[in-house]
Write a protein that holds these residues in place. Structure first.
Motif, PDB file in Angstrom:
ATOM      1  N   GLY A  43      -4.413  -4.244  13.502  1.00  0.00           N
ATOM      2  CA  GLY A  43      -4.962  -5.600  13.545  1.00  0.00           C
ATOM      3  C   GLY A  43      -5.110  -6.242  12.184  1.00  0.00           C
ATOM      4  N   ILE A  44      -4.541  -5.633  11.149  1.00  0.00           N
ATOM      5  CA  ILE A  44      -4.644  -6.182   9.792  1.00  0.00           C
ATOM      6  C   ILE A  44      -3.441  -7.087   9.530  1.00  0.00           C
ATOM      7  N   GLU A  45      -3.710  -8.306   9.011  1.00  0.00           N
ATOM      8  CA  GLU A  45      -2.623  -9.199   8.624  1.00  0.00           C
ATOM      9  C   GLU A  45      -2.058  -8.759   7.281  1.00  0.00           C
ATOM     10  N   VAL A  46      -0.715  -8.778   7.178  1.00  0.00           N
ATOM     11  CA  VAL A  46      -0.059  -8.297   5.959  1.00  0.00           C
ATOM     12  C   VAL A  46       0.922  -9.339   5.440  1.00  0.00           C
ATOM     13  N   VAL A  47       0.843  -9.600   4.132  1.00  0.00           N
ATOM     14  CA  VAL A  47       1.875 -10.364   3.430  1.00  0.00           C
ATOM     15  C   VAL A  47       2.493  -9.412   2.417  1.00  0.00           C
ATOM     16  N   LEU A  48       3.818  -9.351   2.401  1.00  0.00           N
ATOM     17  CA  LEU A  48       4.523  -8.439   1.508  1.00  0.00           C
ATOM     18  C   LEU A  48       5.151  -9.232   0.360  1.00  0.00           C
ATOM     19  N   VAL A  49       4.768  -8.909  -0.855  1.00  0.00           N
ATOM     20  CA  VAL A  49       5.414  -9.488  -2.042  1.00  0.00           C
ATOM     21  C   VAL A  49       6.332  -8.402  -2.592  1.00  0.00           C
ATOM     22  N   SER A  50       7.622  -8.626  -2.471  1.00  0.00           N
ATOM     23  CA  SER A  50       8.568  -7.553  -2.779  1.00  0.00           C
ATOM     24  C   SER A  50       9.572  -7.937  -3.850  1.00  0.00           C
TER      25      SER A  50
END
Length: 359
Positions: A43-50
């Protein structure tokens, strides 16, 4: 005790995504995606900076040495970004997760309108359970227009989205109290406050394929923590690292967050590169602004208007020795401000609600 976050930003550096020869490490990418999918199921929102576009491009094409480094980087980035995002899309698809590509430049953060447009884009992606994969657009970003590195970009995204935490993955276990390669050097497991001088013991060297070093990471981490966002710097080459960091089961460096700043202050904090004016203040004003009590900048504390500005623009504040104090939004233009220098009982040049202090 495990950390209880609802929204996190994960930054993965080039030195984590690449092998020693500079080519992408497919197995590691797959494992990181597997962990992110597991986190998302909680249930955790994730934004990936890659990072990794240039490395991906390098794996697909060879280029003559007669071309300059900027042109070469643009070629690798343009080809590699397609490869990188396709890799992520294919891996996330295994877990029935959609990801999106968000390419940004420093110019996208130059004013409040652009900033809010970017924020709204990321928010609607999260609302639809999509994982944004954010990277700097290296095809059009060159030299002075570039972020220091993706650490700076990740800190900005974390602030923009009011994330509870930023996890920065590098190829060491965190920030050490000396050179990690020397005997007896230990990981600094917790950092609190903003007056730690890391330059005394942190190596200034950069990673083999990335642009940023540990000094830039520690500076960004302190700034982000001061805005109310926890920062974790950990070893992305370790098995199960993301899950273990969130469960607090692995040695790494944790920056304790300060009380959360307002959304506008978070924007101001990262907008220093776009400041239009510079205002010099006296020691009395500096003492008032940097005290525990919230204070606005009044004309009586201004000594000099070094560079002009208009109402609503971001201005830099410097002390009598031209040392930076902070940033703020001008309540009126520099012409009016110049007329009121040193005068008492005048309207504040910067209201404390729109003031971010660096010292």
């Amino acid at each position: 005790m495990a950390y209880n976050y609802q929204r996190i930003i994960i930054k993965i550096g080039s030195n984590v995504l690449t092998q020693k020869d500079g080519l992408p490490d497919q197995n590691r990418i797959n494992h990181l995606v597997e962990q992110i999918a597991k986190i998302k199921r909680q249930g955790i929102e994730v934004v990936l900076v890659s990072s990794g576009a240039v490395a991906s491009g390098r794996s697909l094409i060879t280029i003559s040495e007669k071309f300059d480094s900027i042109a070469t980087r643009q070629l690798f980035a343009s080809i590699g970004q397609v490869k990188l995002i396709n890799t992520y899309a294919q891996q996330f698809e295994k877990y029935n997760i959609l990801c999106s590509q968000v390419l940004v430049t420093k110019e996208d953060f130059r004013d409040r309108l652009h900033y809010l447009n970017m924020k709204n884009c990321l928010k609607i992606l999260l609302q639809h359970h999509v994982i944004p994969v954010v990277n700097e657009n290296d095809v059009v970003s060159v030299t002075e227009l570039m972020f220091t590195d993706n650490d700076e970009l990740a800190g900005l995204i974390a602030s923009m989205l009011n994330a509870q935490a930023l996890i920065v993955l590098t190829n060491v276990d965190g920030i050490y109290d000396g050179n990690p390669d020397t005997e007896g050097a230990k990981v600094i497991e917790e950092v609190s406050g903003k007056h730690v001088d890391f330059s005394a013991f942190v190596s200034s060297g950069r990673s083999q394929f990335g642009r940023g070093g540990m000094i830039t990471k520690s500076t960004m981490a302190q700034k982000t923590a001061q805005l109310g966002i926890a920062v974790h710097i950990a070893n992305g080459t370790r098995e199960n690292i993301l899950v273990d960091v969130l469960d607090n089961k692995v040695p790494h460096t944790y920056f304790v967050p300060n009380r959360s700043a307002s959304g506008k202050k978070k924007w101001i904090a990262h907008a220093g590169n776009f400041a239009k004016g510079i205002v010099q203040v006296n020691e009395g004003a500096k003492a008032a602004l940097t005290s525990a009590k919230a204070s606005s900048l009044l004309p009586v504390g201004v000594i000099n208007i070094i560079s002009g500005f208009k109402k609503g623009e971001i201005i830099k504040l410097v002390d009598e020795n031209n040392k930076p104090i902070g940033l703020g939004i001008a309540e009126y233009g520099s012409d009016k401000a110049a007329e009121m220098i040193g005068q008492k009982n005048q309207k504040a040049l910067i209201h404390y609600d729109y003031l971010y202090l660096e010292c």
